[in-house]
Design an enzyme around this catalytic site. Structure first.
Site, PDB file in Angstrom:
ATOM      1  N   SER A 142     -11.862   0.246  -5.088  1.00  0.00           N
ATOM      2  CA  SER A 142     -11.158   0.560  -3.666  1.00  0.00           C
ATOM      3  C   SER A 142     -12.559   0.197  -2.485  1.00  0.00           C
ATOM      4  O   SER A 142     -13.474   0.915  -2.872  1.00  0.00           O
ATOM      5  CB  SER A 142     -10.655   1.622  -3.283  1.00  0.00           C
ATOM      6  OG  SER A 142      -9.660   1.686  -4.310  1.00  0.00           O
TER       7      SER A 142
ATOM      8  N   SER B 166       0.860  -0.950  -0.144  1.00  0.00           N
ATOM      9  CA  SER B 166      -0.019  -0.108  -0.085  1.00  0.00           C
ATOM     10  C   SER B 166       1.000   1.201   0.112  1.00  0.00           C
ATOM     11  O   SER B 166       1.699   1.276   0.773  1.00  0.00           O
ATOM     12  CB  SER B 166      -0.764  -0.136   1.285  1.00  0.00           C
ATOM     13  OG  SER B 166      -1.927  -0.953   1.209  1.00  0.00           O
TER      14      SER B 166
END
Ligand code: NAG
Ligand code: NAG
Ligand code: NAG
Ligand code: NAG
Ligand code: NAG
Ligand code: NAG
Length: 329
Positions: free
Chosen positions: A171, A56
């Site tokens: 997402s 991430s």
């Protein structure tokens, strides 16, 4: 490939496409495993290639392994130090890990797994062409242009898009970094399962609309899609969020910023709404920003924003900039 399955009097059209699936939370994350399962259930050939570790925040960085073996354990210690730098699940040669970033996982899928493994191996020639790259669903939302420079989920989708492949970044709002062996289940209220169904809904909608056309999205374009809290994480019984067409910039758009704490003498990361992100030079300026759609906590809505990898300023702006520089030309 498109074929018909007839049972009783019901005719269901099954579209079978080749999907390269990746993410930035690692190949063993619950969200990506749920998406893999649902896309396969819908009849697609799915190749999952994702990082062995948590990546991430690595955006489009292009890291590749510099050693044959892993120097450290992968995410959740699922693949351990000393294992090869890439490999597939023992029981599924369509699920791969790679010791790289999301953007390089896309390239590894295209330049190694498909040509060197899948197509040379047995009868599996199904991946002659990648019809769509799906990135995510990420653990946490990725909203606003600021996140185009941060999100590994978006980084992978952009890397696929500039390779000429249609790509979608998804997402979610479930930010727990969960291991599929702990959390993958069939619970219809589990956010990963709801997101996986919504991913499949968008993918199938696009493929149905594609018909016999060559590709599912125009060259150099992709989508950024964000989901609200759903199911067991929703405080307002949001189980089937409504789709809203949006744009990446616009009102409430933010980017990462620094907050200096005088008392501790330390800095913290914070999100700031920047006015420059509320400017509309391209696209449909009447669309709501994705940040405002997900920021609306009384609604149950997902945002769908198109993007293109033409980062150039439009003609009018280019003219103004060229004028400012006219002395050097
Ligand atoms: C070939 O690929 C398909 C689609 O991903 C997969 O379901 C199947 O198991 C693969 N076959 C072999 C022999 O690996
Ligand atoms: C492969 O093993 C995993 C557990 O490691 C399991 O969740 C999955 O269902 C297995 N897949 C197949 C095709 O047997
Ligand atoms: C084909 O698959 C088998 C079993 O997964 C593997 O051992 C072999 O290395 C593969 N072949 C190539 C060319 O990668
Ligand atoms: C978060 O993920 C960890 C790792 O898989 C898991 O043990 C834990 O149960 C998860 N927590 C929630 C609230 O889902
Ligand atoms: C939540 O939504 C589902 C599906 O729309 C519905 O069946 C259920 O009754 C709702 N539950 C509550 C507590 O409102
Ligand atoms: C939030 O969404 C609801 C339902 O779509 C809408 O009625 C409301 O106006 C929105 N609120 C804001 C502040 O945009």
């Amino acid at each position: 490939m498109r074929f018909l399955i007839a049972f009783n009097l019901l005719i269901v059209s099954v579209i079978c496409k080749n999907i390269l699936l990746t993410n930035d939370d690692g190949f063993a994350a619950t969200n990506i495993r749920a998406a893999y399962r649902e896309l396969k259930k819908a009849g697609h050939n799915v190749l999952l290639v994702a990082s062995v570790s948590q990546r991430s925040g690595w955006a489009g960085k292009f890291d590749i392994p510099s050693t044959k073996d892993l120097p450290t354990d992968g995410e959740f210690d699922y693949v351990t130090k000393g294992s090869p730098s890439w490999g597939h699940e023992a029981n599924d040669s369509n699920i791969w890990y790679f010791n790289g970033t999301p953007a390089s996982c896309v390239a590894f899928g295209l330049k190694y797994v498909i040509p060197e493994f899948l197509s040379k191996n047995s009868s599996n020639t199904s991946f002659d062409k990648v019809d769509l790259v799906v990135s995510g669903p990420n653990e946490g939302t990725n909203l606003s242009p600021g996140y185009f420079t941060i999100s590994g989920t978006i980084g992978a989708a952009v890397a696929a898009t500039y390779r000429g492949l249609p790509a979608i970044a998804f997402s979610g709002s479930n930010s727990n970094n969960s291991f599929f062996k702990d959390s993958l289940n069939e619970d219809p209220s589990a956010p990963s399962n709801i997101y996986a169904k919504k991913v499949t809904e968008i993918v199938n909608t696009l493929f149905e609309q594609q018909g016999t056309a060559d590709r599912v999205l125009p060259v150099g374009t992709g989508l950024n899609i964000n989901f609200p809290p759903v199911g067991s994480q929703s405080t307002k019984n949001c189980t089937d969020p409504k789709w809203v067409f949006s744009r990446i910039a616009g009102a409430s758009s933010f980017g990462p910023d620094i907050k200096y704490d005088k008392s501790s003498g330390m800095v913290e990361e914070t999100d700031t709404v920047f006015n420059a992100l509320n400017i509309c030079y391209n696209g449909d300026c009447s669309l709501p920003s994705e940040a405002s759609i997900l920021g609306n906590t009384t609604s149950c809505q997902s945002s769908i924003s198109p993007f293109s990898v033409d980062f150039g300023a439009n003609l009018h702006l280019t003219g103004q900039i060229k004028y400012a520089l006219s002395k050097v030309f």
